[in-house]
Design an enzyme around this catalytic site. Structure first.
Site, mmCIF file in Angstrom:
data_model
loop_
_atom_site.group_PDB
_atom_site.id
_atom_site.type_symbol
_atom_site.label_atom_id
_atom_site.label_comp_id
_atom_site.label_asym_id
_atom_site.label_seq_id
_atom_site.Cartn_x
_atom_site.Cartn_y
_atom_site.Cartn_z
ATOM 1 N N TYR A 102 54.966 42.103 33.685
ATOM 2 C CA TYR A 102 54.215 43.353 33.578
ATOM 3 C C TYR A 102 55.049 44.512 34.113
ATOM 4 O O TYR A 102 56.008 44.311 34.863
ATOM 5 C CB TYR A 102 52.883 43.267 34.324
ATOM 6 N N GLY A 156 60.154 27.398 33.810
ATOM 7 C CA GLY A 156 58.996 27.166 34.670
ATOM 8 C C GLY A 156 57.755 27.910 34.209
ATOM 9 O O GLY A 156 56.648 27.368 34.272
ATOM 10 N N LYS A 182 58.078 28.398 43.978
ATOM 11 C CA LYS A 182 56.950 27.638 43.421
ATOM 12 C C LYS A 182 57.247 26.132 43.356
ATOM 13 O O LYS A 182 56.333 25.321 43.507
ATOM 14 C CB LYS A 182 56.568 28.172 42.043
ATOM 15 N N ASN A 217 63.023 27.889 22.204
ATOM 16 C CA ASN A 217 63.843 28.315 23.332
ATOM 17 C C ASN A 217 65.301 28.422 22.900
ATOM 18 O O ASN A 217 65.752 27.716 22.008
ATOM 19 C CB ASN A 217 63.727 27.280 24.462
ATOM 20 N N SER A 243 55.663 42.934 45.774
ATOM 21 C CA SER A 243 54.472 42.185 45.359
ATOM 22 C C SER A 243 53.201 43.030 45.430
ATOM 23 O O SER A 243 52.959 43.738 46.410
ATOM 24 C CB SER A 243 54.291 40.952 46.244
ATOM 25 N N ALA A 271 67.159 22.011 23.477
ATOM 26 C CA ALA A 271 66.860 20.735 24.156
ATOM 27 C C ALA A 271 65.747 20.897 25.199
ATOM 28 O O ALA A 271 64.926 19.992 25.378
ATOM 29 C CB ALA A 271 68.123 20.187 24.817
ATOM 30 N N GLY A 310 60.488 30.497 25.193
ATOM 31 C CA GLY A 310 60.975 30.119 26.514
ATOM 32 C C GLY A 310 60.501 28.726 26.877
ATOM 33 O O GLY A 310 59.436 28.284 26.420
ATOM 34 N N ALA A 311 61.300 28.029 27.682
ATOM 35 C CA ALA A 311 60.945 26.657 28.067
ATOM 36 C C ALA A 311 61.275 26.396 29.535
ATOM 37 O O ALA A 311 61.592 25.280 29.917
ATOM 38 C CB ALA A 311 61.670 25.662 27.157
HETATM 39 P P1 ATR Z 1 61.131 30.880 34.663
HETATM 40 O O1 ATR Z 1 60.702 30.069 35.823
HETATM 41 O O2 ATR Z 1 60.911 32.357 34.798
HETATM 42 O O3 ATR Z 1 60.626 30.367 33.363
HETATM 43 P P2 ATR Z 1 63.684 29.659 34.131
HETATM 44 O O4 ATR Z 1 63.131 28.314 34.408
HETATM 45 O O5 ATR Z 1 65.046 30.025 34.620
HETATM 46 O O6 ATR Z 1 62.739 30.798 34.682
HETATM 47 O O7 ATR Z 1 63.620 29.896 32.563
HETATM 48 C C1 ATR Z 1 64.026 31.074 31.960
HETATM 49 C C2 ATR Z 1 63.687 31.019 30.484
HETATM 50 O O8 ATR Z 1 64.061 32.242 29.859
HETATM 51 C C3 ATR Z 1 64.411 29.927 29.740
HETATM 52 O O9 ATR Z 1 63.610 29.490 28.683
HETATM 53 C C4 ATR Z 1 65.643 30.685 29.244
HETATM 54 O O10 ATR Z 1 66.282 30.089 28.123
HETATM 55 P P3 ATR Z 1 67.389 28.913 28.343
HETATM 56 O O11 ATR Z 1 66.617 27.687 28.614
HETATM 57 O O12 ATR Z 1 68.126 28.895 27.074
HETATM 58 O O13 ATR Z 1 68.217 29.375 29.511
HETATM 59 C C5 ATR Z 1 65.015 31.979 28.835
HETATM 60 N N1 ATR Z 1 65.969 33.074 28.767
HETATM 61 C C6 ATR Z 1 66.556 33.714 29.790
HETATM 62 N N2 ATR Z 1 67.367 34.711 29.343
HETATM 63 C C7 ATR Z 1 67.284 34.690 27.989
HETATM 64 C C8 ATR Z 1 67.868 35.449 26.949
HETATM 65 N N3 ATR Z 1 68.721 36.451 27.201
HETATM 66 N N4 ATR Z 1 67.555 35.142 25.673
HETATM 67 C C9 ATR Z 1 66.688 34.135 25.403
HETATM 68 N N5 ATR Z 1 66.101 33.372 26.339
HETATM 69 C C10 ATR Z 1 66.390 33.645 27.620
#
Ligand code: ATR
Length: 274
Positions: free
Chosen positions: A220, A131, A67, A152, A16, A156, A128-129
């Site tokens: 980053y 957290g 979190k 995403n 960190s 869904a 992405g969807a």
């Molecule tokens: P965070 O809190 O970092 O958002 P999370 O809640 O596990 O972590 O969510 C990860 C996100 O990255 C999700 O949107 C996931 O897509 P899914 O909902 O289909 O799992 C996305 N993600 C992770 N690996 C991926 C990949 N190889 N290709 C596309 N999307 C990915």
């Protein structure tokens, strides 16, 4: 002399940059405080936080994977923590923890102040969807963009997220393959693809970047992230990683704790240079 104690709590937490950032803020604002790293067992978040409070701890930054635990633990929380459903900042209020979420505000400041990006009237795509996506939708919508589209891998989850934030503005979900032919001014990578894997080229269609588009990665690194490399190949005019957001969310936490907003540019230069 007793100095006020702060820490970042996570697992892992050794990497960190928060101690460096907050120590620099404290020095620049002449605030007397200490800031450390707290490694908590994955099933021991509440105990570690209680312990820290018992030892006189005044505030915590919360990182992966706690979190949601932090959100569940606090008795009082800010509206932005409510909407994100997660807390990245805790402040001790004498007999209980107050929970906040400064991630969204940090992103907004980085986009609008540091990168001089307008969000009002622009088309924004959030990939992405999970957290991370949930934490940034309300702040983005508050800027009155033309629209925010969430796409995403698991459609869904995008539908669920867009539905949840509909009261805050023009947000919709779209299946990744249906993105073909759409163009966006700002594309934000909120997936956990991160640094060690490649952007799934079979998932996201080519040609989604409008002219002068900004590609922003919440992650980053010292070098360009895979998402930034992919976005530049796709014609994004500007790319940025999440270092600015990291520093801005820290400044927002510092403001909550100390009532002073530190300058972020010197810390950005320090971290980018080192
Ligand atoms: P965070 O809190 O970092 O958002 P999370 O809640 O596990 O972590 O969510 C990860 C996100 O990255 C999700 O949107 C996931 O897509 P899914 O909902 O289909 O799992 C996305 N993600 C992770 N690996 C991926 C990949 N190889 N290709 C596309 N999307 C990915």
């Amino acid at each position: 002399m007793n100095v006020d104690r702060y820490a970042v709590i996570g697992n892992p937490v050794a990497h960190s940059k928060s101690p460096l950032i907050h120590t620099a803020f404290a020095k620049a604002t002449a605030q007397s405080l200490s800031y450390e790293r707290l490694l908590a067992p994955r099933d021991g978040f509440a105990a570690a936080v209680a312990d820290f409070a018992a030892q006189g701890g005044k505030g915590l930054n919360v990182t992966i994977p706690f979190k949601l635990d932090a959100f569940a633990l606090v008795r009082e929380k800010s509206e932005r923590a409510e909407s994100a459903g997660a807390c990245n900042t805790l402040a001790w209020r004498g007999d209980h923890w107050f929970g906040d979420n400064t991630d969204g505000a940090g992103l907004l400041r980085d986009l609008t102040v540091n990168l001089s990006e307008n969000i009002a009237g622009r088309s924004v795509l959030v990939l992405g969807a999970g957290g991370a996506a949930r934490g940034i939708l309300q702040p983005l919508l508050g800027q009155r963009p033309h629209r925010v589209v969430v796409a995403n891998r698991t459609h869904a989850r995008a539908v669920e997220l867009a539905t949840r934030f509909t009261p805050y503005g023009a947000v919709a979900s779209i299946e990744p393959r249906a993105l073909a032919g759409s163009r966006f001014d700002i594309v934000i990578n909120a997936t956990s693809i991160g640094l060690n894997s490649q952007v799934p080229r079979d998932l996201w269609p080519d040609g989604m970047f409008a002219s002068a588009a900004l590609a922003y990665d919440l992650v980053y690194a010292n070098q360009k992230t895979p998402f930034m490399v992919w976005a530049a190949e796709q014609g994004a005019a500007k790319t940025a990683d999440g270092l600015g957001m990291l520093i801005e969310q820290a400044a927002e936490s510092f403001l909550l704790w100390r009532g002073v907003r530190p300058e972020t540019a010197p810390v950005f230069a320090l971290l980018r240079g080192g």
